[in-house]
Design a protein around this motif. Sequence first.
Motif, short mmCIF file in Angstrom:
data_model
loop_
_atom_site.label_atom_id
_atom_site.label_comp_id
_atom_site.label_asym_id
_atom_site.label_seq_id
_atom_site.Cartn_x
_atom_site.Cartn_y
_atom_site.Cartn_z
N HIS A 189 0.82 -1.71 0.62
CA HIS A 189 -0.19 -0.14 0.40
C HIS A 189 0.85 1.14 -0.17
CE1 HIS A 189 -3.89 2.27 2.14
NE2 HIS A 189 -3.26 2.68 1.01
N LEU A 190 0.82 2.34 -1.43
CA LEU A 190 1.51 3.79 -0.99
C LEU A 190 0.35 4.54 -0.75
CD1 LEU A 190 3.60 3.37 -4.53
CD2 LEU A 190 4.94 3.77 -1.98
N ALA A 191 0.52 5.21 0.50
CA ALA A 191 -0.13 5.98 0.24
C ALA A 191 1.38 7.59 0.53
CB ALA A 191 -0.19 6.45 2.25
N PHE A 192 0.30 8.26 -0.22
CA PHE A 192 1.21 10.01 -0.78
C PHE A 192 0.60 11.05 0.58
CE2 PHE A 192 0.15 7.85 -4.69
CZ PHE A 192 1.96 7.15 -4.46
N ALA A 193 1.80 11.26 1.18
CA ALA A 193 1.83 13.06 1.96
C ALA A 193 1.93 14.03 1.28
CB ALA A 193 3.15 12.78 2.92
N PRO A 194 1.53 14.80 1.89
CA PRO A 194 0.89 16.02 1.18
C PRO A 194 2.84 16.94 0.99
CG PRO A 194 0.09 16.47 3.21
CD PRO A 194 0.74 15.41 2.82
N ALA A 195 2.86 17.60 -0.33
CA ALA A 195 3.91 17.82 -1.00
C ALA A 195 5.37 18.74 0.84
CB ALA A 195 4.31 18.65 -2.04
N GLU A 196 5.92 18.50 0.53
CA GLU A 196 6.93 19.92 2.24
C GLU A 196 7.46 20.67 1.12
OE1 GLU A 196 8.80 16.67 3.90
OE2 GLU A 196 7.33 16.13 4.75
N ASP A 197 7.69 21.78 1.36
CA ASP A 197 8.94 23.01 1.28
C ASP A 197 10.52 22.29 1.47
OD1 ASP A 197 6.36 24.64 0.48
OD2 ASP A 197 6.76 25.33 2.93
N LYS A 198 10.66 22.09 0.07
CA LYS A 198 12.22 21.65 -0.39
C LYS A 198 13.14 22.94 -1.10
CE LYS A 198 14.55 18.56 -3.18
NZ LYS A 198 14.11 17.42 -4.51
N GLY A 199 12.79 24.49 -1.28
CA GLY A 199 12.65 25.39 -1.28
C GLY A 199 11.97 26.51 -1.88
N ALA A 200 12.75 27.58 -2.39
CA ALA A 200 11.45 28.95 -2.96
C ALA A 200 11.20 28.42 -3.95
CB ALA A 200 12.96 29.62 -3.12
N THR A 201 11.60 27.26 -5.32
CA THR A 201 10.48 26.92 -5.79
C THR A 201 10.60 25.27 -6.47
OG1 THR A 201 12.50 26.52 -7.81
CG2 THR A 201 11.29 29.02 -7.42
N THR A 202 10.74 24.52 -5.18
CA THR A 202 9.80 23.20 -5.45
C THR A 202 9.46 22.76 -4.78
OG1 THR A 202 13.15 22.44 -4.88
CG2 THR A 202 11.89 22.77 -7.02
N LYS A 203 9.17 21.90 -4.57
CA LYS A 203 8.80 21.00 -3.45
C LYS A 203 9.06 19.22 -3.18
CE LYS A 203 4.73 24.32 -1.85
NZ LYS A 203 3.17 24.16 -2.14
N ALA A 204 9.14 18.76 -2.05
CA ALA A 204 9.62 17.34 -2.03
C ALA A 204 7.96 16.90 -1.53
CB ALA A 204 10.28 16.53 -0.87
N ARG A 205 8.48 15.33 -2.25
CA ARG A 205 7.35 14.99 -2.53
C ARG A 205 7.32 13.41 -1.43
NH1 ARG A 205 3.76 13.11 -7.43
NH2 ARG A 205 2.35 12.64 -6.31
N VAL A 206 6.10 13.18 -0.58
CA VAL A 206 7.11 12.17 0.26
C VAL A 206 5.80 10.41 0.12
CG1 VAL A 206 7.50 10.87 2.33
CG2 VAL A 206 8.38 13.02 1.27
N ALA A 207 5.79 9.18 -0.32
CA ALA A 207 5.52 7.95 -0.29
C ALA A 207 5.97 7.18 1.10
CB ALA A 207 5.43 7.80 -1.89
N GLU A 208 4.69 6.64 1.85
CA GLU A 208 4.70 5.51 2.57
C GLU A 208 4.00 4.43 2.27
OE1 GLU A 208 3.79 5.37 7.62
OE2 GLU A 208 3.68 6.99 6.63
#
Length: 219
Positions: free
Chosen positions: A89-108
């Motif tokens: 089961h892959l659950a996707f977390a909300p994108a986290e701030d990674k910098g000024a223009t990009t966001k990190a995406r995380v899955a559990e």
Amino acid sequence: MRDKPLSRWLAGLRGKNGRSAVLVKELGERDRRRVLRHFLALDDSDRLLRFGARLTDDAVRAYVAKIDFSRDIVFGVYNKLFQVVGVGHLAFAPAEDKGATTKARVAEFGVSVSQSARGQGVGTRLFERAAINCRNSDIDTLYMQCLSSNKTMMHIAKKAGMQIKREYGEADAHLHLPPPSPSSVLAEALEEQVALIDYAVKANTRAALKSIKWFGPKK
């Protein structure tokens, strides 16, 4: 997670040492009943390892009822009897701030394997499929949380090169994923296609056997 040559991905779709290949298919709403049956068959110890608690049957039913197949991604392995013997089961977390223009995406990722299918690489294959799906979906990090006593998950995490942090009997493991490549996209598409064909064959075989039993000679 390094790129594998396509030939190695294809080799992974074939069985080893005379075993049947472990084919991983993306599951959907029509598979919900079989996913529930798989979880209900887990004993207390297995439920503790999978969910971090010894869930009751009612709690398991509630968990499966809440799975949103349109939001999360669920992978499964079917055996020859058309039973689900492994679920990832892959659950996707909300994108986290990674910098000024990009966001990190995380899955559990969470995984369970039926007792009858253990020792066949089912858990590893489910993890590999989840990892390549995340990579092809531009997920930056694949995350697993489990009990430190979960030897199977620890083995999968170490084998994948995940960074593992243990604390208070629990373990957090992270795998940073590279961006997708033509090879990774093609490999996942081929694996899903082969799994779909295998699924159709097993479903048709099961339907044929049920028809034979129904129309067969009555005693």
